[in-house]
Every structure is written in C-alpha cells, then in structure tokens.
Design an enzyme around this catalytic site. Sequence first.
Site, PDB file in Angstrom:
ATOM      1  N   GLY A 113       0.853  -0.953  -0.082  1.00  8.60           N
ATOM      2  CA  GLY A 113       0.591  -0.363   0.292  1.00  8.60           C
ATOM      3  C   GLY A 113       0.804   0.937   0.323  1.00  8.60           C
ATOM      4  O   GLY A 113       2.126   1.598  -0.477  1.00  8.60           O
ATOM      5  N   SER A 114       0.332   2.109   0.504  1.00  9.78           N
ATOM      6  CA  SER A 114       1.162   3.576   0.257  1.00  9.78           C
ATOM      7  C   SER A 114       2.133   3.522   1.332  1.00  9.78           C
ATOM      8  O   SER A 114       3.169   4.287   0.874  1.00  9.78           O
ATOM      9  CB  SER A 114       0.707   4.672   0.633  1.00  9.78           C
ATOM     10  N   ALA A 115       2.608   2.994   2.393  1.00 14.25           N
ATOM     11  CA  ALA A 115       4.002   2.568   2.522  1.00 14.25           C
ATOM     12  C   ALA A 115       5.077   2.337   1.640  1.00 14.25           C
ATOM     13  O   ALA A 115       5.901   3.040   1.529  1.00 14.25           O
ATOM     14  CB  ALA A 115       4.461   1.318   3.296  1.00 14.25           C
ATOM     15  N   LYS A 126       5.212   3.745  -1.006  1.00 13.82           N
ATOM     16  CA  LYS A 126       5.279   5.569  -1.790  1.00 13.82           C
ATOM     17  C   LYS A 126       6.536   6.407  -1.600  1.00 13.82           C
ATOM     18  O   LYS A 126       6.820   7.239  -2.328  1.00 13.82           O
ATOM     19  CB  LYS A 126       3.723   6.698  -1.590  1.00 13.82           C
TER      20      LYS A 126
END
Length: 487
Positions: free
Chosen positions: A215-217, A219
């Site tokens: 997920g956003s980790a 990014k």
Amino acid sequence: MIPYIRRAAAFCLLLLVALLANAARVQLFEADELNSSSANRRTTIDRYDQPRGDILVDGKSVTGSKDTGEQLAYERTYRHGPLYAPVTGYASQTYGTTLLENAEDAILSGTAPILAPLPLWGDITRSRQPGGDVVTTVEDSMQRAAYDGLAGRRGAVAALDPATGKILALVSSPSYDPEVLSGTGSSVTDAWARLNGAAGLPMLNRAIRQTYPPGSAFKIVTAAAALDARVVTDPDAATDTPSPYLLPGTSTTLPNEARGCGKASLAEAIRVSCNTVMAHLGVEVGLEGMLKAVGRFGFNDDDLRIPSGVARSNFDSDMSDDQLALSSIGQYDTTATPLQMAMVASAVANGGDLSRPHLVNRVTTADGDTVRQRGAETYHRAMNPATAMQLRRMMVDVVENGTGTNAAIDGVTVGGKTGTAQHGVDNSGTPYAWFISWAQEPGSGRPAVAVAVVVEDASANRADISGGGSAAPIARAVMEAALKSRG
C-alpha cells in the site's frame, strides 16, 4: 595332500582379499549413502546423543536441551518459545528443523568442520564436537515491545539497525511454542496437526515468509525513484497531477482518501498520502526506471537470506501503464515482506546505503570461542544521498504534521510513512495496516533503528484500519525500546 592344502589356503586368501575389498568399498564409497539411508537408525540415535548448542539473545540462551532417558536422548527446549519462534524456528526429532535451527544446524549439532580443533579432524576420527552456540543480533527489549504491541493480532514486525543491517526484532503473530514439536510420539503429531490446522497459521513466519501488498508505505520507493530519475527536481513544487487521476489507457479514475491532492507537490503527497500524485510519478519514471529502483531496495531478489531464506518481494517486470500506476502505490501485484519494508525505511535512514540484513552476529564453540563473525555489509546503494536526505525530511513531516502522528516520540527525530493496503476480490478484504519508520536521538550521528509493522487485524471494522491508527503505535513502542537500550 600338500597340493590340496595349498589350494585351500590360496582360496581362503582369495576370500580374505575379497572380504577386505568389500569392506573397503563399503567404507570408502558407500558410507555416505548408508549413513543417509532412512533405514539407518544409528545416524538418528547419534544425532540426539548429546545436547544441542544454544541460540542466544542479549547473551542469554533462549533454547536448551533435556535428557529424556530415551533412545533419542536429548530433546530441544525453548525459553519464551512463542516470543522467539520467528527467530529460532523448531528442532524436532519428528519433523526436522526450520529457521535458525535449520540454517545453523551444523553449528548447533556439532558437525560443522569449523568447530573441530584441527582441519579434517572429524573425517579422521569419525567424531563430532559439542554443539556450538549461535549469537543473534536480536535485542530482547525490542522483541518484547513488538510482540506485546501486536497482542496476538495477525501481523508482523521487523526492526533493523540501519548502519549495520542487524535484525533487532523479528516478530510474527499469532505465534506458537516450538517445544511442543521437539520430541516424538502422539503428543507431537497431535500438536503438529493442531498448529497446521489453526486458522491463524501460527507456524507461518509473517515477518520473512509472508508477502503483503504494501500500500502507501511503498510510496517512499516511488518517491526515491522519481527523485533519482530527476522526474521531480523540487519536492515542494506543485505537480501536474489532477485529482482524481485517470489511469493511462483506461476509463478508470484513481481517487484519493486525502483532501487537497490536486496538483500536490511530492512532499505534500507523502505527508497526506496522495494516491494520484504517486501513481502519476511512477508512470513518468517508467517501468524500466521503476524496476531499477525497486531492485536497489531488494525487491525481486530470490536469494536474500538472513541466513534463513526470505520470501521474494515482488514488483512485476511486464506491465501496462495503468498497472504500473497502481503498482507504484503498492497495489496491483506489488507485494513485500515486513523485512523488505524495514529495509526501505533503513535505506532512507542510512543516507541511501542499504546494509544487508542479518540475524546472526557470531557463532562460537561450546567453550565460547568465536569461530565465525558477521560484520556490516553493503547490500545496495538504494538511492542517492541527496534523495535520502529529502526523503528523511518528508518522512519526518509525516510524523510531525501528517498521517503518522501516533509514532511521535518527544525529543526524538522520527520519520515514518503510513500505509493502508487493499486486497481481496474487488478490494473486499479488510485492508492491511502498515507503518514504516526510523528514529534518531538528538545529537546522535545516526538513526538507532528502522521498523516496519503490518497488522492484518481481520477482527477490526474496515473503517478503523489505518497504518497510523493500528500500526504506528507498535512501531513507536519498538523505537522507544531501541532508544532506551542505547541511552
């Protein structure tokens, strides 16, 4: 009579020569095959006729051996078994060995040549040495903080020393007591069946053997790729990304959970976790550039060992642009182990240099003499130092002003990134909560620790799952333990 006696003597001599030749053949050419035969009970008896060496944490053994008085004399015992099962694995007379018990079996069982007093000593004497000890890099206080933080929920924690690659904590939850598998008999087979049939999969090492959509980790990886490729030259400048963002070549729009993501800068996109900006940047970097970037962090490496094997963290090598956009925000087929995501945080904390993670500091003889020691080793240059410095600032902003405020520690510089990873058919599964972070004391020359936490939390309400809410407090507890141990 004499000719007959001579013939009989010659025949007996021939038989003796044949007997000696056959004995030599068995001992020289078939010994290994016979020793490894499943029908050879002697090998198994010999294996358990002396205590096994120990696995140590903070200088204290977390394993032991007990004399059962049975034919297979010594069984493995474990102190705080569930706490350290993701580190030790099990050593079972029925089911073999796993994790450190497997990777360092030659040392622990006393068969490793480096334990012998002289070269080829074991081959000449057909003997083995007392089992040696394996000194781990794990710190008990951090291991306990991670274990207590998960509190039996499905998930995992991995913590690293960014400068050396030492694994300071490795926790998988729910866990199990490996001692129930040590011996033989119905109690062991019943325990095996129960553990393998448990819904929580307690024998699965989620920290190194389970991969999740990050997920956003993830990014942080995409941001590093964009900065290194000069797709972004000023992380505080507005981008040309609309919100919502139309995935290339499709009629599907990608929304944001956060507000204010239209044309947001890279720094703002990291602070509030904008999907649109990061997906667009991944497409601008391009598949080839993203593959080079993720490889420097350790993705797509099939051979990573700590020394136990680590599951491959994946970033697809053949994708359309819309798939690349989703992969760049840690979705589609992008997956990572918690250890891999700790490596991402570690690379940022360590100025772009990623040290090879390792779980064993040194191995010793039974008398405590060191026979092998592991030092720091560079795994990859994950990003340029200037990129790492910019990402450090952005991750600090996440904790001080963004989605990661639950990880803040008074008087300490903390950088982090939250992640909420969708999964399941049509994203119907309960999202995974991620948090990756690092912490550095004021005045210290380097960060003390880098941490990755994932919480599956299948029992929670979907709306309550977030990296900042579920995972960040666990990371904070681990970081606090690390800072205290160095205070």
